[in-house]
Design a protein around this motif. Structure first.
Motif, PDB file in Angstrom:
ATOM      1  N   TYR A   1      41.459  32.002  48.912  1.00 57.41           N
ATOM      2  CA  TYR A   1      40.318  30.429  49.057  1.00 57.41           C
ATOM      3  C   TYR A   1      39.319  31.488  49.038  1.00 57.41           C
ATOM      4  O   TYR A   1      38.162  30.271  48.476  1.00 57.41           O
ATOM      5  N   TYR A   2      38.463  32.559  49.121  1.00 56.96           N
ATOM      6  CA  TYR A   2      37.906  32.843  48.822  1.00 56.96           C
ATOM      7  C   TYR A   2      37.672  32.935  47.420  1.00 56.96           C
ATOM      8  O   TYR A   2      36.626  34.300  47.228  1.00 56.96           O
ATOM      9  N   PHE A   3      38.101  33.302  45.950  1.00 56.98           N
ATOM     10  CA  PHE A   3      37.680  33.305  45.492  1.00 56.98           C
ATOM     11  C   PHE A   3      36.201  33.398  44.235  1.00 56.98           C
ATOM     12  O   PHE A   3      36.479  33.852  43.644  1.00 56.98           O
ATOM     13  N   SER A   4      36.655  31.631  44.152  1.00 55.87           N
ATOM     14  CA  SER A   4      35.975  31.081  43.706  1.00 55.87           C
ATOM     15  C   SER A   4      34.229  31.265  44.853  1.00 55.87           C
ATOM     16  O   SER A   4      33.558  31.223  43.433  1.00 55.87           O
ATOM     17  N   THR A   5      34.365  31.527  45.660  1.00 57.46           N
ATOM     18  CA  THR A   5      32.640  32.442  45.643  1.00 57.46           C
ATOM     19  C   THR A   5      32.426  33.404  45.195  1.00 57.46           C
ATOM     20  O   THR A   5      31.362  33.857  45.431  1.00 57.46           O
ATOM     21  N   ILE A   6      33.740  34.763  45.510  1.00 53.59           N
ATOM     22  CA  ILE A   6      33.404  35.360  44.755  1.00 53.59           C
ATOM     23  C   ILE A   6      32.938  35.546  43.085  1.00 53.59           C
ATOM     24  O   ILE A   6      32.951  36.482  42.819  1.00 53.59           O
ATOM     25  N   GLY A   7      33.510  34.522  42.433  1.00 52.07           N
ATOM     26  CA  GLY A   7      33.297  34.815  40.755  1.00 52.07           C
ATOM     27  C   GLY A   7      32.777  33.644  40.307  1.00 52.07           C
ATOM     28  O   GLY A   7      31.510  34.473  39.451  1.00 52.07           O
ATOM     29  N   GLU A   8      31.826  32.984  41.210  1.00 53.54           N
ATOM     30  CA  GLU A   8      30.405  32.032  41.364  1.00 53.54           C
ATOM     31  C   GLU A   8      29.006  33.915  41.884  1.00 53.54           C
ATOM     32  O   GLU A   8      27.567  33.576  41.423  1.00 53.54           O
ATOM     33  N   SER A   9      29.970  34.307  42.499  1.00 57.16           N
ATOM     34  CA  SER A   9      28.033  35.142  43.349  1.00 57.16           C
ATOM     35  C   SER A   9      27.448  36.497  41.938  1.00 57.16           C
ATOM     36  O   SER A   9      28.235  36.781  41.106  1.00 57.16           O
ATOM     37  N   SER A  10      26.645  37.034  42.766  1.00 58.03           N
ATOM     38  CA  SER A  10      25.949  37.831  41.445  1.00 58.03           C
ATOM     39  C   SER A  10      26.992  39.618  41.123  1.00 58.03           C
ATOM     40  O   SER A  10      28.132  39.477  42.048  1.00 58.03           O
ATOM     41  N   ALA A  25      45.696  40.396  48.227  1.00 57.70           N
ATOM     42  CA  ALA A  25      46.307  39.127  48.170  1.00 57.70           C
ATOM     43  C   ALA A  25      45.293  38.160  47.131  1.00 57.70           C
ATOM     44  O   ALA A  25      46.439  36.919  46.880  1.00 57.70           O
ATOM     45  N   ALA A  26      45.046  38.061  45.929  1.00 54.72           N
ATOM     46  CA  ALA A  26      45.412  37.837  44.517  1.00 54.72           C
ATOM     47  C   ALA A  26      46.113  37.972  43.951  1.00 54.72           C
ATOM     48  O   ALA A  26      46.334  37.662  42.618  1.00 54.72           O
ATOM     49  N   GLY A  27      46.909  39.344  44.320  1.00 50.40           N
ATOM     50  CA  GLY A  27      48.110  39.626  43.498  1.00 50.40           C
ATOM     51  C   GLY A  27      47.445  40.700  42.331  1.00 50.40           C
ATOM     52  O   GLY A  27      48.657  41.081  41.357  1.00 50.40           O
ATOM     53  N   LEU A  28      46.054  41.331  42.250  1.00 47.81           N
ATOM     54  CA  LEU A  28      46.065  42.058  41.990  1.00 47.81           C
ATOM     55  C   LEU A  28      45.909  43.196  42.181  1.00 47.81           C
ATOM     56  O   LEU A  28      45.667  43.754  43.287  1.00 47.81           O
ATOM     57  N   THR A  29      45.414  44.494  40.395  1.00 45.79           N
ATOM     58  CA  THR A  29      45.485  45.860  41.119  1.00 45.79           C
ATOM     59  C   THR A  29      44.482  46.424  41.353  1.00 45.79           C
ATOM     60  O   THR A  29      43.182  46.141  41.270  1.00 45.79           O
ATOM     61  N   ALA A  30      44.482  47.204  42.673  1.00 45.27           N
ATOM     62  CA  ALA A  30      43.519  48.075  43.535  1.00 45.27           C
ATOM     63  C   ALA A  30      42.119  49.288  42.631  1.00 45.27           C
ATOM     64  O   ALA A  30      43.167  49.496  41.944  1.00 45.27           O
ATOM     65  N   MET A  31      40.979  48.521  42.665  1.00 46.20           N
ATOM     66  CA  MET A  31      40.519  49.610  41.539  1.00 46.20           C
ATOM     67  C   MET A  31      39.619  50.346  42.550  1.00 46.20           C
ATOM     68  O   MET A  31      38.998  49.678  43.684  1.00 46.20           O
ATOM     69  N   PRO A  32      39.342  51.170  42.279  1.00 48.05           N
ATOM     70  CA  PRO A  32      38.308  52.589  42.586  1.00 48.05           C
ATOM     71  C   PRO A  32      36.933  51.809  43.179  1.00 48.05           C
ATOM     72  O   PRO A  32      36.158  51.012  42.358  1.00 48.05           O
ATOM     73  N   LEU A  67      35.300  41.826  35.770  1.00 50.48           N
ATOM     74  CA  LEU A  67      35.188  41.799  36.459  1.00 50.48           C
ATOM     75  C   LEU A  67      35.341  40.256  35.927  1.00 50.48           C
ATOM     76  O   LEU A  67      35.090  39.194  36.533  1.00 50.48           O
ATOM     77  N   LEU A  68      34.011  40.287  34.612  1.00 51.25           N
ATOM     78  CA  LEU A  68      34.587  38.622  34.319  1.00 51.25           C
ATOM     79  C   LEU A  68      36.201  38.183  33.977  1.00 51.25           C
ATOM     80  O   LEU A  68      36.563  37.452  34.043  1.00 51.25           O
ATOM     81  N   HIS A  69      37.248  39.323  33.778  1.00 50.71           N
ATOM     82  CA  HIS A  69      38.546  38.715  33.610  1.00 50.71           C
ATOM     83  C   HIS A  69      38.580  37.974  35.279  1.00 50.71           C
ATOM     84  O   HIS A  69      39.677  37.128  35.415  1.00 50.71           O
ATOM     85  N   LEU A  70      38.242  39.399  35.783  1.00 52.75           N
ATOM     86  CA  LEU A  70      38.306  38.513  37.326  1.00 52.75           C
ATOM     87  C   LEU A  70      38.414  37.216  37.678  1.00 52.75           C
ATOM     88  O   LEU A  70      38.852  36.253  38.374  1.00 52.75           O
ATOM     89  N   ARG A  71      37.157  37.779  37.444  1.00 55.88           N
ATOM     90  CA  ARG A  71      35.645  35.798  37.849  1.00 55.88           C
ATOM     91  C   ARG A  71      37.083  34.790  36.908  1.00 55.88           C
ATOM     92  O   ARG A  71      36.949  33.343  36.951  1.00 55.88           O
ATOM     93  N   ASN A  72      37.917  35.066  35.309  1.00 54.62           N
ATOM     94  CA  ASN A  72      38.342  33.764  34.957  1.00 54.62           C
ATOM     95  C   ASN A  72      39.555  33.454  35.197  1.00 54.62           C
ATOM     96  O   ASN A  72      40.018  32.210  35.537  1.00 54.62           O
ATOM     97  N   ASP A  73      40.690  34.772  36.694  1.00 54.22           N
ATOM     98  CA  ASP A  73      41.658  34.501  36.729  1.00 54.22           C
ATOM     99  C   ASP A  73      41.361  33.280  37.989  1.00 54.22           C
ATOM    100  O   ASP A  73      42.192  32.472  38.582  1.00 54.22           O
ATOM    101  N   SER A  74      40.719  34.420  39.147  1.00 58.75           N
ATOM    102  CA  SER A  74      40.253  33.587  40.510  1.00 58.75           C
ATOM    103  C   SER A  74      39.682  31.910  39.701  1.00 58.75           C
ATOM    104  O   SER A  74      40.061  30.673  40.228  1.00 58.75           O
ATOM    105  N   GLN A  75      38.964  31.770  38.505  1.00 57.60           N
ATOM    106  CA  GLN A  75      38.530  30.613  38.361  1.00 57.60           C
ATOM    107  C   GLN A  75      39.819  29.450  38.074  1.00 57.60           C
ATOM    108  O   GLN A  75      39.957  28.148  38.868  1.00 57.60           O
TER     109      GLN A  75
END
Length: 927
Positions: A1-10, A25-32, A67-75
């Protein structure tokens, strides 16, 4: 439920807020996470063996692309989740908050925190509204209670007004009676009487024209009386309504005073009984939450004290009026009964005047017109009286006082007729003392007089109070109690009571001690009762059944104010008469009336007569044989029995005449059907026992009776020698044939005779039996079973007579000539007779008794016997002849052995021996 908020933030906010848990939770590999400056300096240490590619992965361009790739997946995931929520019922309830998931709060806890103040405000708002609703409902109940109180007040005012109006109607009746009496005494001072009556009526004055002319006063008085009787019926309606209101009020008070069921008491402030624990409080709170909102619809509940108070107030008001209502009920009934009696007296006077002037007619030229006018006037008066009587009967029926109307009708209308016609002199008219020869005509006269004088009233009452919609109803429903039953309680009950009350009449009718008189009395009363409903309810020619000219004149007489053609004229159908007749039979008086008859004694007297006739016939047969003339009936009946059924012996003439006489109209009584059937079986059993004893050789015919011989020595009579009739084949055959005819008659002709008596075929006779068609068929079936069972004992006795007695007796007679067989040897022994050329003379006489008997009784042999009995006789005779021949041949052989030398000499001479001649004779006899 929180991916859209994350994708639209700075980007910086996204870097700071994205956690490993959200990414997983979104099924992605954790980044350092990004490194600080100090840590970065440590990593650039040349002593470390980290590959140059590590620094490339931590570079800014790579992180931005990631980050751009994650925003697209979240959308994409947000769009897909929104579609799935839109297709489910639970998801639609979430989507109404915002157009997309981007407007949802970041987590559920923040959502609860944001909604808590709103929920508190909503609860407070609901509590305030609940309090306001309770206040409004309370005020609404008070308003409704006031409205209900006003309605009850109006109802009470109407009740009191109706009570006053009904009392005024009854008071008017008393005033009118007093005014009539005073008018007769004062001689015409009508003005003073009118003023006094107005004062006594409490100032209530109607527009009544008082004239000194007696004729005008009579017309006004008649019209006023008619209106008053209509008012009496309305007063009865009012009284019934008041009684119903009183009963309803009592029922309401009883319902309020009953103990209601215990219910859990809930406190509005959250507290409760001190004995209730926490669990009970929780249950109470839960019940409060689940309770329906207060409403004005439950205003009539039992625990509503406001409504109960109003109802009690109305009940107290009606309780104060209860004595007056009860008194009104009694006074109304008395007034209606008194009015009904007066009207019945006037009807009787009118009918008596009609009978007196019926024989006078019109004499002279204008006589016919005068008679016609007088008839029309009487008819109009009769119709008006009939209408007023109908008002009285309906009023009494409304009050449940139908018995009072029936008693008044019986007392005023019927009892004078009964007293004028019922007496011992008229009961014995046409016969000797105690024979009740005039009972039938007396009852018929009573029925005709009642029908002529009061038939229209009876038809009107029957039409008003019978149920025409029942159709074909059962006996139980058709005999149900009517509100007013004048036919049963008004006519039949007083007639039956009068017959049972007078000791002399009761003794003469019910216990005469003579069978014929008792049977005639019962038949007369049974006919009277079975035809009472039809005779009373049939149309009368006096005031009904107008001619066509009279009907046309009635239609044109409306202009002159004669509306009699519109008066109600009852129409009585056949089913209504049948229902009235059923009520007559079902009434307790009818049951008591039936018990007065000593019918078992009557049957014993009749059965004793039958047994006496049969015993005399048996005695005559025992004295003179079966041919004795013992028939005591009419010669015409004997000839009919002989020609129709074929009986030959006078004894069976007498028996069948006795059986027929049991069901004759002057002997048979319907309630004794079972007893008469049993009597038939007993008489037939008596005859069968007598015949069986004779077949067994226990009955001896003929001889001399010593007592009779010594009674009159001077008389000389031919004495029949004693014998047993079973030894005479002719008697046995004749008796067996008579039994066969009797068996056939019992199952056919006699059964039809009984069935036509008990279950008549014609419709008029069926009505007198007061049984349905199914019941009559059942009675016929039972009678058939009884007679068939009774006739089953004939066949064995007939078979025994033929197969045993006749065969034995004829066999003995046929075997008598066989004694000549032994003489055949003596005929040819040492006689030198020539050889035989024909059969012996005795051969022709061997079967002669059989042939003669068969010739005489061939037409009277029972069908079930056939020719078997002949075969038995021939076989028995042949067997005995064979034995005799064998004995003879054996004797001849022994003789031939002893005379062999002599036989040889004769044979040499060319002749036959004696033995051969004997054998040749036997051969010729056989052929």
């Amino acid at each position: 439920y929180y991916f859209s908020t994350i994708g639209e933030s700075s980007p910086s906010a996204a870097e700071g807020s994205m956690s490993s848990s959200s990414l997983s939770a979104a099924g992605l590999t954790a980044m350092p996470p990004p490194l600080s400056s100090s840590e970065e300096s440590k990593e650039i240490d040349p002593s470390s063996n980290i590959h140059n590619s590590t620094s490339a992965l931590n570079s800014t361009p790579y992180l931005q692309s990631r980050l751009l790739h994650l925003r697209n997946d979240s959308q994409n995931l947000s769009t897909e989740l929104t579609k799935k929520l839109a297709t489910s019922r639970s998801g639609q309830s979430l989507l109404h908050i915002g157009p997309s998931l981007s407007t949802l709060p970041p987590d559920l806890s923040s959502l609860l925190e944001a909604l808590s103040p709103l929920l508190s405000q909503v609860e407070q708002y609901e509590s305030d509204n609940r309090g306001e609703l309770d206040r409004l409902v309370g005020q609404g109940r008070e308003v409704q209670c006031a409205v209900k109180k006003g309605e009850f007040s109006v109802q009470c005012a109407e009740i009191y007004q109706d009570l006053r109006g009904a009392e005024e109607v009854l008071r008017w009746k008393l005033v009118q009676k007093g005014d009539r009496k005073k008018k007769k005494k004062s001689g015409g001072n009508s003005t003073q009487i009118h003023e006094e009556s107005v004062v006594r009526r409490g100032g209530y004055e109607q527009d009544i024209d008082v004239d000194d002319d007696d004729d005008d006063w009579s017309e006004d008085e008649a019209e006023e009386e008619f209106d008053h009787i209509c008012s009496l019926e309305r007063a009865a309606y009012t009284t019934l309504h008041l009684l119903q209101e009183l009963q309803s009020s009592s029922a309401d008070v009883s319902a309020m005073t009953t103990t209601p069921k215990k219910r859990t008491i809930q406190s509005s402030d959250g507290g409760g009984d001190e004995n209730n624990d926490g669990s009970n409080n929780n249950n109470n709170n839960h019940n409060i939450a689940n309770n329906n909102l207060p409403s004005l619809s439950d205003f009539s509940s039992n625990d509503n004290t406001l409504l109960n108070g109003v109802v009690l107030e109305k009940s107290r008001f009606l309780a104060k009026l209860a004595p007056r209502i009860r008194r009104l009920e009694s006074d109304t009934a008395k007034c209606l009964v008194s009015t009904l009696e007066d009207l019945l007296v006037r009807v009787r006077s009118l009918m008596e005047d009609e009978n007196d002037t019926a024989g006078v007619g019109g004499q002279g030229d204008g006589g016919n017109d005068a008679v016609y006018d007088d008839k029309q006037q009487r008819k109009r008066q009769h119709d008006e009286l009939l209408l007023m009587i109908g008002h009285c009967l309906r009023g009494l029926a409304l009050l449940g006082k139908g018995a009072d109307a029936e008693n008044a009708f019986a007392r005023v209308a019927i009892m004078p007729i009964i007293r004028s016609k019922l007496s011992m002199g008229k009961l014995d008219e046409g016969g000797s003392r105690g024979e009740c020869a005039g009972l039938f005509f007396l009852l018929d006269g009573i029925a005709n007089t009642i029908s002529t004088m009061y038939g229209s009233i009876l038809r009107s009452s029957e039409s008003m109070f019978t149920n025409e919609t029942t159709g074909n109803v059962s006996k139980a429903s058709s005999s149900s109690k009517m509100e007013v039953d004048l036919v049963t309680c008004g006519v039949w009950v007083p007639v039956a009571t009068a017959l049972m009350a007078d000791p002399g009449i009761k003794m003469a009718i019910f216990s005469p001690g003579i069978a014929n008189v008792l049977q005639a009395n019962y038949s007369a009363l049974d006919t009277f009762l079975s035809e009472l409903a039809s005779s009373l309810l049939r149309k009368s020619p006096h005031y009904e059944g107008l001619t066509q000219e009279e009907e046309e004149e009635e239609k044109t007489s409306v202009e002159t104010g004669n509306f009699s053609q519109f008066y109600y004229r009852p129409s009585i159908k056949i089913d209504a008469i049948e229902r009235a007749q059923t009520r007559l039979y079902a009434h307790p008086t009818t049951v008591e009336f039936s018990k007065r008859w000593n019918l078992p004694i009557y049957y014993q007297l009749r059965f004793a007569e039958f047994c006496k006739r049969l015993d005399k016939a048996v005695e005559g047969v025992c004295r003179e044989g079966w041919a004795a003339d013992v028939f005591t009936g009419n010669d015409s009946d004997g000839k009919k029995i002989s020609d129709t059924f074929g009986f030959e012996l006078p004894f069976f003439f007498e028996l069948y005449d006795i059986l027929l006489s049991m069901w004759k109209p002057d002997v048979y009584l319907r309630p004794l059907t079972h007893r008469f059937l049993r009597g038939v079986m007993q008489l037939i059993g008596r005859v069968l026992a007598f015949v069986k004893d004779g077949v067994d050789g226990k009955v001896q015919f003929g001889g001399t009776d010593q007592s009779e011989a010594g009674s009159d020595p001077s008389e000389t009579s031919v004495v029949t020698p004693a014998y047993f009739w079973n030894e005479r084949v002719e008697d046995v055959a004749v008796v067996a044939w008579e039994l066969t005819i009797l068996e056939t008659c019992l199952t056919h002709d006699y059964l039809d005779y009984i069935a036509n008596t008990v279950c008549p075929i014609d419709k008029a006779s069926r009505q007198s039996t007061h049984n349905s068609s199914l019941e009559l068929e059942e009675i016929r079936s039972l009678a058939s079973e009884v007679l068939v069972e009774c006739s089953q004992e004939f066949s064995p006795l007939v078979s025994q007579s033929w197969d045993t007695l006749i065969v034995d007796r004829l066999t003995k007679q046929c075997c008598i000539p066989l004694t000549a067989v032994k003489g055949v040897a003596a005929t040819y022994r040492m006689t030198n007779r020539p050889p035989p050329s024909q059969a012996s003379p005795f051969v022709a006489s061997v079967l002669r008794p059989l042939k003669e008997f068969d010739t005489t009784f061939s037409s009277r042999t029972p069908p079930q016997i056939g020719d078997v009995w002949k075969q038995k006789i021939v076989e028995a005779v042949s067997s005995k002849y064979s034995v005799a021949v064998e004995d003879l041949i054996a004797t001849v052989k022994r003789t031939e052995e002893a005379l062999k030398s002599r036989k040889t000499r004769k044979m040499m001479a060319g002749g036959m021996s004696d033995g051969e001649k004997v054998k040749l004779q036997l051969l010729l006899d056989y052929r």
